[in-house]
Structure formats: structure tokens, C-alpha cells
Design an enzyme around this catalytic site. Structure first.
Site, PDB file in Angstrom:
ATOM      1  N   HIS A 158       0.745  -1.221  -0.024  1.00 16.19           N
ATOM      2  CA  HIS A 158      -0.234   0.014  -0.029  1.00 16.19           C
ATOM      3  C   HIS A 158       0.901   1.269   0.208  1.00 16.19           C
ATOM      4  O   HIS A 158       0.482   2.276  -0.776  1.00 16.19           O
ATOM      5  CB  HIS A 158      -1.035   0.257   1.078  1.00 16.19           C
ATOM      6  CG  HIS A 158      -2.197  -0.978   1.059  1.00 16.19           C
ATOM      7  ND1 HIS A 158      -1.880  -2.185   1.294  1.00 16.19           N
ATOM      8  CD2 HIS A 158      -3.574  -0.966   0.621  1.00 16.19           C
ATOM      9  CE1 HIS A 158      -3.080  -2.851   1.191  1.00 16.19           C
ATOM     10  NE2 HIS A 158      -3.934  -2.171   0.546  1.00 16.19           N
ATOM     11  N   ASP A 178       9.618  -6.683  -4.474  1.00 19.60           N
ATOM     12  CA  ASP A 178       8.790  -7.282  -3.681  1.00 19.60           C
ATOM     13  C   ASP A 178       8.825  -8.711  -3.684  1.00 19.60           C
ATOM     14  O   ASP A 178       9.445  -9.322  -4.682  1.00 19.60           O
ATOM     15  CB  ASP A 178       7.180  -6.935  -4.123  1.00 19.60           C
ATOM     16  CG  ASP A 178       6.248  -6.907  -3.077  1.00 19.60           C
ATOM     17  OD1 ASP A 178       5.921  -5.891  -2.505  1.00 19.60           O
ATOM     18  OD2 ASP A 178       6.088  -8.197  -2.271  1.00 19.60           O
ATOM     19  N   ALA A 235      10.862   3.790   6.786  1.00 25.94           N
ATOM     20  CA  ALA A 235       9.638   4.189   7.830  1.00 25.94           C
ATOM     21  C   ALA A 235       8.724   3.051   7.958  1.00 25.94           C
ATOM     22  O   ALA A 235       7.878   3.213   7.965  1.00 25.94           O
ATOM     23  CB  ALA A 235       9.049   5.482   7.066  1.00 25.94           C
ATOM     24  N   SER A 236       9.550   1.762   7.901  1.00 27.77           N
ATOM     25  CA  SER A 236       8.689   0.683   7.981  1.00 27.77           C
ATOM     26  C   SER A 236       8.627   0.104   9.460  1.00 27.77           C
ATOM     27  O   SER A 236       7.768   0.438  10.120  1.00 27.77           O
ATOM     28  CB  SER A 236       9.142  -0.537   6.872  1.00 27.77           C
ATOM     29  OG  SER A 236      10.451  -0.753   7.052  1.00 27.77           O
ATOM     30  N   GLU A 266      12.140   1.135  20.654  1.00 29.67           N
ATOM     31  CA  GLU A 266      11.714   2.760  20.732  1.00 29.67           C
ATOM     32  C   GLU A 266      11.216   3.103  22.258  1.00 29.67           C
ATOM     33  O   GLU A 266      10.589   2.327  22.935  1.00 29.67           O
ATOM     34  CB  GLU A 266      10.489   2.872  19.664  1.00 29.67           C
ATOM     35  CG  GLU A 266      10.901   2.601  18.489  1.00 29.67           C
ATOM     36  CD  GLU A 266       9.674   2.810  17.243  1.00 29.67           C
ATOM     37  OE1 GLU A 266       8.614   3.000  17.849  1.00 29.67           O
ATOM     38  OE2 GLU A 266      10.266   2.577  16.066  1.00 29.67           O
ATOM     39  N   HIS A 289       8.931   7.964  14.856  1.00 33.53           N
ATOM     40  CA  HIS A 289       7.751   6.930  14.433  1.00 33.53           C
ATOM     41  C   HIS A 289       6.555   7.759  14.193  1.00 33.53           C
ATOM     42  O   HIS A 289       5.599   7.385  15.000  1.00 33.53           O
ATOM     43  CB  HIS A 289       7.445   5.893  15.762  1.00 33.53           C
ATOM     44  CG  HIS A 289       6.904   4.720  14.857  1.00 33.53           C
ATOM     45  ND1 HIS A 289       7.312   3.353  15.356  1.00 33.53           N
ATOM     46  CD2 HIS A 289       6.022   4.637  13.687  1.00 33.53           C
ATOM     47  CE1 HIS A 289       6.502   2.663  14.763  1.00 33.53           C
ATOM     48  NE2 HIS A 289       5.669   3.164  13.725  1.00 33.53           N
ATOM     49  N   ILE A 290       6.581   8.802  13.380  1.00 35.63           N
ATOM     50  CA  ILE A 290       5.565   9.757  13.090  1.00 35.63           C
ATOM     51  C   ILE A 290       5.067   9.453  11.664  1.00 35.63           C
ATOM     52  O   ILE A 290       4.263  10.327  11.178  1.00 35.63           O
ATOM     53  CB  ILE A 290       5.698  11.075  13.464  1.00 35.63           C
ATOM     54  CG1 ILE A 290       7.150  11.375  12.935  1.00 35.63           C
ATOM     55  CG2 ILE A 290       5.466  11.398  14.912  1.00 35.63           C
ATOM     56  CD1 ILE A 290       7.196  12.588  12.377  1.00 35.63           C
ATOM     57  N   GLY A 291       5.503   8.440  10.794  1.00 37.30           N
ATOM     58  CA  GLY A 291       5.259   8.199   9.456  1.00 37.30           C
ATOM     59  C   GLY A 291       3.674   8.237   9.266  1.00 37.30           C
ATOM     60  O   GLY A 291       3.323   9.058   8.342  1.00 37.30           O
TER      61      GLY A 291
HETATM   62  P1  NAI Z   1       1.589  -3.677   2.724  1.00 35.91           P
HETATM   63  O1  NAI Z   1       1.265  -4.812   3.470  1.00 35.91           O
HETATM   64  O2  NAI Z   1       0.331  -3.266   2.014  1.00 35.91           O
HETATM   65  O3  NAI Z   1       2.785  -3.846   1.979  1.00 35.91           O
HETATM   66  C1  NAI Z   1       4.112  -4.725   2.349  1.00 35.91           C
HETATM   67  C2  NAI Z   1       4.730  -5.233   1.103  1.00 35.91           C
HETATM   68  O4  NAI Z   1       5.883  -5.897   1.381  1.00 35.91           O
HETATM   69  C3  NAI Z   1       3.884  -6.107   0.612  1.00 35.91           C
HETATM   70  O5  NAI Z   1       3.729  -6.112  -0.793  1.00 35.91           O
HETATM   71  C4  NAI Z   1       4.729  -7.628   0.828  1.00 35.91           C
HETATM   72  O6  NAI Z   1       4.650  -8.487  -0.233  1.00 35.91           O
HETATM   73  C5  NAI Z   1       6.217  -7.031   0.712  1.00 35.91           C
HETATM   74  N1  NAI Z   1       6.995  -7.754   1.436  1.00 35.91           N
HETATM   75  C6  NAI Z   1       6.907  -8.650   2.538  1.00 35.91           C
HETATM   76  N2  NAI Z   1       8.023  -9.209   2.579  1.00 35.91           N
HETATM   77  C7  NAI Z   1       8.793  -8.963   1.859  1.00 35.91           C
HETATM   78  C8  NAI Z   1      10.311  -8.849   1.597  1.00 35.91           C
HETATM   79  N3  NAI Z   1      11.164  -9.996   2.363  1.00 35.91           N
HETATM   80  N4  NAI Z   1      10.894  -8.487   0.480  1.00 35.91           N
HETATM   81  C9  NAI Z   1      10.330  -7.576  -0.328  1.00 35.91           C
HETATM   82  N5  NAI Z   1       9.060  -7.217  -0.159  1.00 35.91           N
HETATM   83  C10 NAI Z   1       8.461  -8.197   0.852  1.00 35.91           C
HETATM   84  O7  NAI Z   1       2.030  -2.845   4.158  1.00 35.91           O
HETATM   85  P2  NAI Z   1       2.195  -1.377   4.212  1.00 35.91           P
HETATM   86  O8  NAI Z   1       0.604  -0.589   4.542  1.00 35.91           O
HETATM   87  O9  NAI Z   1       2.689  -0.725   2.831  1.00 35.91           O
HETATM   88  O10 NAI Z   1       3.248  -0.999   5.201  1.00 35.91           O
HETATM   89  C11 NAI Z   1       4.363  -1.186   5.108  1.00 35.91           C
HETATM   90  C12 NAI Z   1       5.357  -1.071   6.479  1.00 35.91           C
HETATM   91  O11 NAI Z   1       4.981   0.317   6.777  1.00 35.91           O
HETATM   92  C13 NAI Z   1       4.818  -1.827   7.384  1.00 35.91           C
HETATM   93  O12 NAI Z   1       6.035  -2.493   8.107  1.00 35.91           O
HETATM   94  C14 NAI Z   1       4.280  -1.083   8.504  1.00 35.91           C
HETATM   95  O13 NAI Z   1       4.139  -1.370   9.799  1.00 35.91           O
HETATM   96  C15 NAI Z   1       4.887   0.151   8.388  1.00 35.91           C
HETATM   97  N6  NAI Z   1       4.002   1.522   8.678  1.00 35.91           N
HETATM   98  C16 NAI Z   1       4.896   2.379   9.240  1.00 35.91           C
HETATM   99  C17 NAI Z   1       4.245   3.585   9.807  1.00 35.91           C
HETATM  100  C18 NAI Z   1       4.957   4.684  10.515  1.00 35.91           C
HETATM  101  O14 NAI Z   1       4.342   5.382  11.203  1.00 35.91           O
HETATM  102  N7  NAI Z   1       6.345   4.768  10.179  1.00 35.91           N
HETATM  103  C19 NAI Z   1       2.771   3.669   9.667  1.00 35.91           C
HETATM  104  C20 NAI Z   1       2.040   2.714   8.842  1.00 35.91           C
HETATM  105  C21 NAI Z   1       2.878   1.548   8.516  1.00 35.91           C
END
Ligand code: NAI
Length: 410
Positions: A158, A178, A235-236, A266, A289-291
Site C-alpha cells: 500500500h 517485492d 519508515a517501515s 523505541e 515514529h510519526i510516519g
Molecule cells: P503492505 O502489507 O501493504 O505492503 C508490504 C509489502 O511488502 C507487500 O507488498 C509484501 O509483499 C512486501 N514484502 C513482504 N516481505 C517482503 C520481503 N521480504 N521483501 C520484499 N517485499 C516484501 O504494508 P504497508 O501498509 O505498505 O506498510 C508497510 C510497512 O510500513 C509496514 O511495516 C508497516 O508496519 C509500516 N508502517 C509504518 C508507519 C509509520 O508510522 N512509520 C505507519 C504505517 C505503516
């Protein structure tokens, strides 16, 4: 009489109240979190024989005791991303559906990352800090436009795919990696491998979940593959990057900078000090952690979760639930009614339900079943109004089966 009562804790955004009220729910609020015993008492105090729902954010821990104590509780909304604070298995075993808001802050994270790409590329933070100290560091050296540069997105989900679209709109080339095949948006293209992405990108940005495969996935070897003068953005999740390896690459000026929003450890609350090996490096943007932390995301979370709660209440759909089978059913037909039965998934349940239906001599117009581990969700549509005594009797009979956990009629 309201269709249901919802108890919303932890100052959930007002958008949730508005949405739930539209679904005919009486909303009760409490600013802070609650411990189990308080929550059980607060739920017991809600009047009437109508379904109850609870809304929490990250502070309220909900254990099995809550699900077991209140049979009227049918749904729990986690108005946040994570659900670690909830005993999801206990909720499932009690037949209580749980929804969260995994995607409401997608845009906020993508915008932050795009901003950081520009800030890093123009050395804004060190130059701004210099200005604050009274220094005038006016120079073009080391500052670049982002147009025409390559951003490598690791994790094209996403957030990654949203970032892909807005980075391209600035004229950047987008490549991604991915583990599952993903449709490239716009002119983005998949890299041949993670290593190829690291070698080709001016900016590498990480958007993967925290899994056993992603923990430490960007270590010394991967950083060594990156272009000299490239930037790393995370930011993951904090454990995806090996921080000492990143620090070494920054100290040796192999990487030009980094922007980090998440850390292996954190602070648990604002008073606790933030400790990181990356502190003190002026080419590193550190954020707490404010992404995903924007007012728009909070409003969106309020709407997303309360819409899911309202849809479950009014139609029985569980789409997006994190603990029960996801079943998407059409709204009720005029003049018909629907029985929602969450049951223990053991042999013979369907025949017992169908026996009750046959004995009631009520015509069934639709039936959906989904199971997950030890629990099943059955939705039965009847050709009778919900107030019809025959429909009520049938609902009562199904609710009385020893396998039934939560049963209601719409
Ligand atoms: P999502 O589930 O929509 O996308 C994650 C993608 O990573 C998927 O397409 C998946 O197939 C892929 N993936 C999984 N394992 C992988 C690997 N080993 N190598 C390559 N690709 C791989 O998740 P979304 O919503 O895009 O969120 C991504 C990250 O951002 C999550 O870790 C989430 O916790 C983090 N996040 C951080 C925030 C912040 O405040 N900094 C706020 C929202 C999410």
C-alpha cells in the site's frame, strides 16, 4: 431504542462517533484507556438487550476476561494499526469480531518519505541547523534536484505503491522489489532482485512488514551494494535495518545520508529518552515514529473502523476482520431477515443448524459460511421479517445450540 451501544475509549476521533451514529448506534465515550475490570463494569452498565461494541486505541489491553464476561459484546474496533494489545484468539473463540485500520495512514507515510527524499537531496536539515546557529552555508555543492533520480522501493504494498505514484509525478524513475509479483503503477518497473535495486537506486526506501525474513534484511552486505552517495530511508519497521552497519556506512561517507522513523527499540512513552547510534549525525533525519501520525490519518482511521463496525452491525459483513472469516454479504432484502451465528467449528454444526431451520419451516433465501481455525461464521437469510415470531424462534433455537458462541438477528 438504539440498534447497539458503542463504548469508545482513548479519545477516538470524532469521525468515528459520526459514522456510528449514522448506523443507529448510541455512542458512549471515555477519554483514557481502561483495565479489564473497568471495561467489564462499563460494558455491564450499558442498558438494553442490544449488541455492544468497544473501540480502543493502543493503550487498552483487552484480554479473554472481557470477551468471556459480556455476552452482548459482538465487535471490537482497534482504531489504530496494530492489534497486539488484544487477545485475538480469545476474541475469536468468544465469537467477537475485531477490526483495525491497516491502511488509513498510507498516504501520510508516503508523503513523509517523499518530503524526506527532497530534504536529504538538498541537505536541508544541516543547512537549516547551520542557519539556526547563525551560519550562512550557501552553496550548491552536494545539493541535487530529485527529478530524473531513481528511487528504489522495497515492498510494493500500500505505502510503496502510493509512493511510487507521487515520486513519478516529480519526474523520478521508480523501481521496486517485492516477494510477490505486483502490478507496476505508471512507469515503475520491478528490479531484477533486491541487489539490483540497491545497485541502481539513488534513494532506497523500505516499506516491508516486520517478518522473520525482513528482520535485518538491510545489513552490511546490502548497504555495501548501494551506490556511493545514495540515501537510505526507513519508515517501515525498526528491525529491518542493521543500525550499526548503517552508522558505519554513514561514518565512512559511503552513504550520503539517511532518514529513519522507526527503530529496533523505541521509547515506550514521551518521557523516556530516545537512544540511537544515529543520533548526532547531521546528514541523518531522525523522526519519532510519526510516519503515519497526521490528523487526516486519525480521521480516516475513525471512519474506516467505524464503517466496518457499522457494516457488521447492519449487514453482518466481516470484510477486513483480523480474527473471523471475512464474508462480504449484500445488504438485507426488503421484507427478509438475517441470522448471524458465530459457532465453534466442530463436525455436525451445519446439520444441527439446518435441522433447526427445517423444523421451523421457514424458507431460506441465502446462506454463507466461513471458518477460521476453531471458529465458524454462518449467515442465514430468511424470507421473513426480523420481527416475525417464527424468525425470532429460529434465531433463539440456533443461539441455544451447544456450539453457538454469538447469535443475533437482523
Ligand atoms: P503492505 O502489507 O501493504 O505492503 C508490504 C509489502 O511488502 C507487500 O507488498 C509484501 O509483499 C512486501 N514484502 C513482504 N516481505 C517482503 C520481503 N521480504 N521483501 C520484499 N517485499 C516484501 O504494508 P504497508 O501498509 O505498505 O506498510 C508497510 C510497512 O510500513 C509496514 O511495516 C508497516 O508496519 C509500516 N508502517 C509504518 C508507519 C509509520 O508510522 N512509520 C505507519 C504505517 C505503516
Amino acid at each position: 431504542m438504539p440498534r447497539a451501544h458503542a463504548l469508545l475509549l482513548e479519545s477516538i476521533h470524532v469521525s468515528a462517533h459520526e459514522e456510528l451514529t449514522r448506523s443507529g448506534v448510541a455512542v458512549h465515550t471515555h477519554n483514557g484507556g481502561m483495565v479489564d475490570t473497568q471495561l467489564i463494569e462499563a460494558l455491564r452498565a450499558l442498558p438494553g438487550d442490544v449488541p455492544l461494541m468497544v473501540g480502543i486505541r493502543s493503550k487498552t489491553r483487552v484480554t479473554a476476561a472481557v470477551f468471556e464476561a459480556e455476552p452482548r459484546l459482538v465487535a471490537l474496533g482497534a482504531f489504530c494499526i496494530g492489534t497486539d494489545q488484544i487477545d485475538l484468539a480469545a476474541a475469536r473463540r468468544a465469537g467477537v469480531v475485531v477490526f483495525n485500520a491497516p491502511f488509513s495512514n498510507t498516504r501520510s507515510v508516503a508523503e513523509l518519505v517523499l518530503g524526506e527524499i527532497i530534504m536529504l537531496s538538498r541537505q536541508i536539515f544541516p543547512r537549516s541547523q547551520a542557519c539556526h546557529r547563525g551560519e550562512w552555508r550557501k552553496s550548491a555543492t552536494g545539493s541535487h534536484e530529485v527529478r530524473g533520480k531513481t528511487v528504489g522501493i522495497v515492498g510494493y504494498g500500500h505505502i510503496g505503491s502510493q509512493l511510487s505514484v507521487i515520486a513519478e509525478s516529480l519526474g523520478m524513475s521508480v523501481i521496486y522489489h517485492d516477494i510477490v509479483p505486483k502490478l507496476p503503477l505508471g512507469n515503475a518497473r520491478p528490479a531484477e532482485s533486491l541487489e539490483a535495486l540497491l545497485r541502481e537506486s539513488d534513494f532506497v526506501t523500505l516499506h516491508v512488514p516486520d517478518t522473520e525474513f525482513t528482520r535485518g534484511m538491510i545489513g552490511a552486505g546490502e548497504i555495501a551494494c548501494m551506490r556511493k552517495g545514495a540515501y537510505l530511508i526507513n519508515a517501515s519497521r525498526g528491525k529491518v535495518v542493521d543500525i550499526p552497519a548503517l552508522r558505519a556506512a554513514l561514518d565512512e561517507e559511503r552513504l550520503a545520508g539517511a532518514a529513519i522513523d522507526v527503530y529496533p527499540v523505541e521509547p515506550a512513552h514521551p518521557g523516556e529518552p530516545f537512544v540511537s547510534e544515529l543520533r548526532g549525525l547531521d546528514q541523518v533525519i531522525l523522526t519519532p515514529h510519526i510516519g503515519g501520525s497526521t490528523e487526516e490519518a486519525q480521521a480516516s482511521i475513525g471512519r474506516e473502523v467505524s464503517t466496518a463496525l457499522g457494516t457488521y452491525l447492519l449487514h453482518g459483513s466481516t470484510t477486513g476482520s483480523v480474527n473471523l472469516p471475512n464474508i462480504d454479504v449484500a445488504p438485507l432484502r426488503e421484507g427478509g431477515c438475517r441470522i448471524i451465528n458465530v459457532h465453534r467449528n466442530v463436525p455436525g454444526v451445519l446439520s444441527a443448524v439446518n435441522r433447526a431451520v427445517a423444523e421451523s419451516e421457514v424458507n431460506v433465501t441465502g446462506q454463507s459460511l466461513g471458518t477460521i481455525e476453531d471458529v465458524g461464521l454462518l449467515i442465514v437469510d430468511l424470507a421473513l421479517g426480523g420481527e416475525d415470531p417464527k424468525a425470532r424462534e429460529l434465531c433463539h433455537a440456533i443461539a441455544g445450540l451447544p456450539t453457538s458462541l454469538r447469535t443475533r438477528i437482523l
